[in-house]
Design a protein around this motif. Structure first.
Motif, mmCIF file in Angstrom:
data_model
loop_
_atom_site.group_PDB
_atom_site.id
_atom_site.type_symbol
_atom_site.label_atom_id
_atom_site.label_comp_id
_atom_site.label_asym_id
_atom_site.label_seq_id
_atom_site.Cartn_x
_atom_site.Cartn_y
_atom_site.Cartn_z
ATOM 1 N N VAL A 148 0.836 -1.202 0.000
ATOM 2 C CA VAL A 148 0.000 0.000 0.000
ATOM 3 C C VAL A 148 0.875 1.258 0.000
ATOM 4 O O VAL A 148 0.643 2.193 -0.775
ATOM 5 N N ALA A 149 1.920 1.242 0.847
ATOM 6 C CA ALA A 149 2.804 2.406 0.933
ATOM 7 C C ALA A 149 3.537 2.637 -0.392
ATOM 8 O O ALA A 149 3.629 3.777 -0.872
ATOM 9 N N PHE A 150 4.048 1.551 -1.009
ATOM 10 C CA PHE A 150 4.751 1.706 -2.281
ATOM 11 C C PHE A 150 3.840 2.315 -3.338
ATOM 12 O O PHE A 150 4.214 3.246 -4.057
ATOM 13 N N PHE A 151 2.612 1.782 -3.441
ATOM 14 C CA PHE A 151 1.696 2.307 -4.455
ATOM 15 C C PHE A 151 1.292 3.745 -4.147
ATOM 16 O O PHE A 151 1.106 4.563 -5.060
ATOM 17 N N ALA A 152 1.142 4.054 -2.836
ATOM 18 C CA ALA A 152 0.815 5.435 -2.474
ATOM 19 C C ALA A 152 1.918 6.380 -2.949
ATOM 20 O O ALA A 152 1.652 7.460 -3.497
ATOM 21 N N ILE A 153 3.190 5.942 -2.763
ATOM 22 C CA ILE A 153 4.309 6.777 -3.221
ATOM 23 C C ILE A 153 4.289 6.914 -4.741
ATOM 24 O O ILE A 153 4.483 8.004 -5.279
ATOM 25 N N SER A 154 4.011 5.797 -5.436
ATOM 26 C CA SER A 154 3.994 5.875 -6.910
ATOM 27 C C SER A 154 2.908 6.842 -7.385
ATOM 28 O O SER A 154 3.108 7.603 -8.328
ATOM 29 N N GLY A 155 1.744 6.804 -6.705
ATOM 30 C CA GLY A 155 0.679 7.737 -7.069
ATOM 31 C C GLY A 155 1.059 9.179 -6.789
ATOM 32 O O GLY A 155 0.755 10.090 -7.576
ATOM 33 N N THR A 156 1.753 9.405 -5.652
ATOM 34 C CA THR A 156 2.195 10.761 -5.316
ATOM 35 C C THR A 156 3.180 11.274 -6.369
ATOM 36 O O THR A 156 3.090 12.434 -6.809
ATOM 37 N N LEU A 157 4.123 10.397 -6.761
ATOM 38 C CA LEU A 157 5.108 10.816 -7.760
ATOM 39 C C LEU A 157 4.437 11.151 -9.083
ATOM 40 O O LEU A 157 4.770 12.163 -9.731
ATOM 41 N N MET A 158 3.472 10.321 -9.481
ATOM 42 C CA MET A 158 2.757 10.590 -10.729
ATOM 43 C C MET A 158 1.961 11.890 -10.618
ATOM 44 O O MET A 158 1.959 12.713 -11.552
ATOM 45 N N GLY A 159 1.285 12.069 -9.486
ATOM 46 C CA GLY A 159 0.497 13.292 -9.298
ATOM 47 C C GLY A 159 1.364 14.531 -9.319
ATOM 48 O O GLY A 159 0.991 15.570 -9.882
ATOM 49 N N HIS A 160 2.558 14.417 -8.728
ATOM 50 C CA HIS A 160 3.521 15.515 -8.733
ATOM 51 C C HIS A 160 3.963 15.821 -10.164
ATOM 52 O O HIS A 160 4.010 16.979 -10.594
ATOM 53 N N SER A 218 13.191 11.782 -10.667
ATOM 54 C CA SER A 218 13.142 11.048 -11.924
ATOM 55 C C SER A 218 11.924 10.150 -11.956
ATOM 56 O O SER A 218 11.456 9.642 -10.942
ATOM 57 N N ASN A 219 11.414 9.936 -13.149
ATOM 58 C CA ASN A 219 10.293 9.041 -13.379
ATOM 59 C C ASN A 219 10.654 7.606 -12.991
ATOM 60 O O ASN A 219 9.802 6.778 -12.725
ATOM 61 N N TYR A 220 11.973 7.339 -12.929
ATOM 62 C CA TYR A 220 12.440 5.992 -12.617
ATOM 63 C C TYR A 220 11.972 5.543 -11.231
ATOM 64 O O TYR A 220 11.619 4.386 -11.023
ATOM 65 N N TYR A 221 11.973 6.470 -10.264
ATOM 66 C CA TYR A 221 11.513 6.118 -8.918
ATOM 67 C C TYR A 221 10.068 5.640 -8.956
ATOM 68 O O TYR A 221 9.686 4.715 -8.249
ATOM 69 N N MET A 222 9.253 6.312 -9.759
ATOM 70 C CA MET A 222 7.854 5.925 -9.869
ATOM 71 C C MET A 222 7.750 4.485 -10.365
ATOM 72 O O MET A 222 7.015 3.665 -9.802
ATOM 73 N N LEU A 223 8.510 4.166 -11.413
ATOM 74 C CA LEU A 223 8.462 2.819 -11.969
ATOM 75 C C LEU A 223 8.984 1.798 -10.972
ATOM 76 O O LEU A 223 8.506 0.666 -10.905
ATOM 77 N N LEU A 224 9.979 2.210 -10.152
ATOM 78 C CA LEU A 224 10.559 1.295 -9.172
ATOM 79 C C LEU A 224 9.552 0.948 -8.078
ATOM 80 O O LEU A 224 9.294 -0.228 -7.806
ATOM 81 N N VAL A 225 8.964 1.952 -7.442
ATOM 82 C CA VAL A 225 7.996 1.658 -6.376
ATOM 83 C C VAL A 225 6.755 0.972 -6.942
ATOM 84 O O VAL A 225 6.156 0.114 -6.285
ATOM 85 N N ASP A 226 6.395 1.311 -8.171
ATOM 86 C CA ASP A 226 5.267 0.626 -8.802
ATOM 87 C C ASP A 226 5.565 -0.858 -8.961
ATOM 88 O O ASP A 226 4.710 -1.706 -8.686
ATOM 89 N N ALA A 227 6.805 -1.179 -9.388
ATOM 90 C CA ALA A 227 7.185 -2.588 -9.570
ATOM 91 C C ALA A 227 7.138 -3.332 -8.241
ATOM 92 O O ALA A 227 6.645 -4.463 -8.161
#
Lengths: 209, 209, 209
Positions: B14-26, B88-97
């Motif tokens: 849940v936390a990882f996906f929350a971070i990925s959503g925050t990064l995308m929203g940002h 970087s967008n890479y962090y988003m892809l990492l936490v999403d994975a």
């Protein structure tokens, strides 16, 4: 016996929608199993929503043969597509129309069995028929078929009303089903072929857009 | 004990996906609490769909600590982002994975506990792993990760099959989990780094598009 | 009596969202009954998700008068639109704001009746208020209102917090409702009129995008 008909219809509807999702995924050049994901969502989305709304056990969890039908249809569609030189978008619209017509009826019938009123049942039929294809179009970033000019929701509603009418007239099951299927597919394909367009609910001056 | 593992895994996912959503929203420059909405949908969407399909009480309603985990992760992510010059967008892809790999396993396990067959469980794992990120991408009008060239659903499926295989071989829980996590994340990140691409289910002539 | 209030509020909220969906469908020049589909999804989407999450019977299946309210509102909106020379997008934002404010409160109240904690109830209020409009925007391929610059989720959250605070202070029902409605609509319309913008959670350099 009626339940057998609907099991079979549901299986065929699932397979048609699975093929439509595969064709769309192919068109969009999705890599890997992404095509399977999109096609599964298309095939199972409408019925899943219907079962969740009716508080039924979800059909593909209760009876995994729907999953086998979905995956088999995708597999066969993929093989066929790879051996065809050209796949027209028309096939996608055709299997989508057939799947929508079938799911519409299954949705109405499942809803009536639950003891809902006819207006709820017809709404549920449209939900079942339209939602899977809608998710396919949203995921693939296409203009949803529901929003296009051709008769789509109108065909779906007409099929539902046909089913309701025939059912109230106590026509036998098979003819209710065939009648509703015929009307839905006829209106939908007629609209695609001959450009029939509904002009209710439309802006008066189309130029504006 | 096994249930403790899954509670913890679920919280981390849940936390990882929350971070990925925050990064995308940002990235999308969403104003106000819109970022919180998108990140919450991302974090809770997959698990919510899983619980609704299995007719379970929805996890974040039954146990509000998932909501606390979501909102805390978003809050911390927002603070970090504001103090970094470049994200970087890479962090988003990492936490999403990572989130996808975890939710995949949790979905399979929750489904097996309900007594479903393995094919349903693997489908449910993929649903849980993919749906939250899919909603994030649809809301933010991005091409869904599932549709891109890199291994995504393929990595998810491979992780699920690994878990199923190890589980059938009666390997202990921890190793089932670690094995499946490793395979999913390895394939996904390997694909991002080295450009691995699956060429099954693809159009032959890519030129066409 | 409280339940009567909420029944009425729910009916009004459904009608407002139905109108907002009709206006959007009109704007997008959707043909035939497609407008009815989009407007129905907008009107019923948020409440349906709320009931499914709370494992309640879905409101429009249990009480079909919500369907009558939806279809009547759509019908009346269509007639009005056809007789107006120009329909401004502002009306859509206005009825959307009113519908969102109402559904927010209904969602919080329904959730509290189920015995959830306040954090779950506020999350459920936002879900109920935002989801219908979100589906409308996704189907119509618009940038979701949640993602735009104006106060939207912030207004929704503020209304929810107002309701929670007044409710904890044991203010009578009617004033809780009116207070929360006022705050939500005031913030939302204020933001649209005077360009109020929240600058929390934002990128520092907006130029980047």
């Amino acid at each position: 016996m009626a339940s057998d008909y609907f099991h079979l219809l549901n299986l065929i509807g699932v397979a048609f929608f699975a093929i439509s999702g595969t064709l769309m995924g192919h068109e969009k050049n999705i890599g890997g199993f992404g095509v399977v994901v999109v096609a599964s969502v298309t095939a199972l989305g409408g019925g899943t929503l219907r079962d969740v709304l009716l508080n039924h056990p979800v059909f593909w969890i209760a009876e995994p043969d729907y999953l086998y039908a979905t995956y088999s249809a995708i597999f066969i569609a993929v093989i066929f597509i790879r051996h065809l030189s050209h796949v027209s978008n028309y096939y996608m619209l055709l299997v989508d129309a057939l799947g929508m017509a079938i799911f519409n009826i299954v949705g109405i019938e499942k809803s009536l069995i639950e003891g809902t009123t006819m207006i709820v049942a017809i709404t549920m039929g449209m939900t079942t028929g339209i939602f899977g294809g809608l998710m396919r179009d949203v995921i693939c970033r296409e203009v949803p078929l529901v929003m296009r000019e051709e008769l789509y929701s109108t065909a779906c509603l007409s099929g539902g009303l046909t089913y309701a009418t025939l059912s109230l007239l106590e026509v036998s099951y098979v003819w209710c089903i065939l009648g509703a299927l015929f009307i839905t597919v006829f209106l939908r394909l007629g609209s695609l072929h001959w450009g029939w367009q509904p002009n209710i609910f439309r802006k008066r001056s189309v130029r504006k857009q």
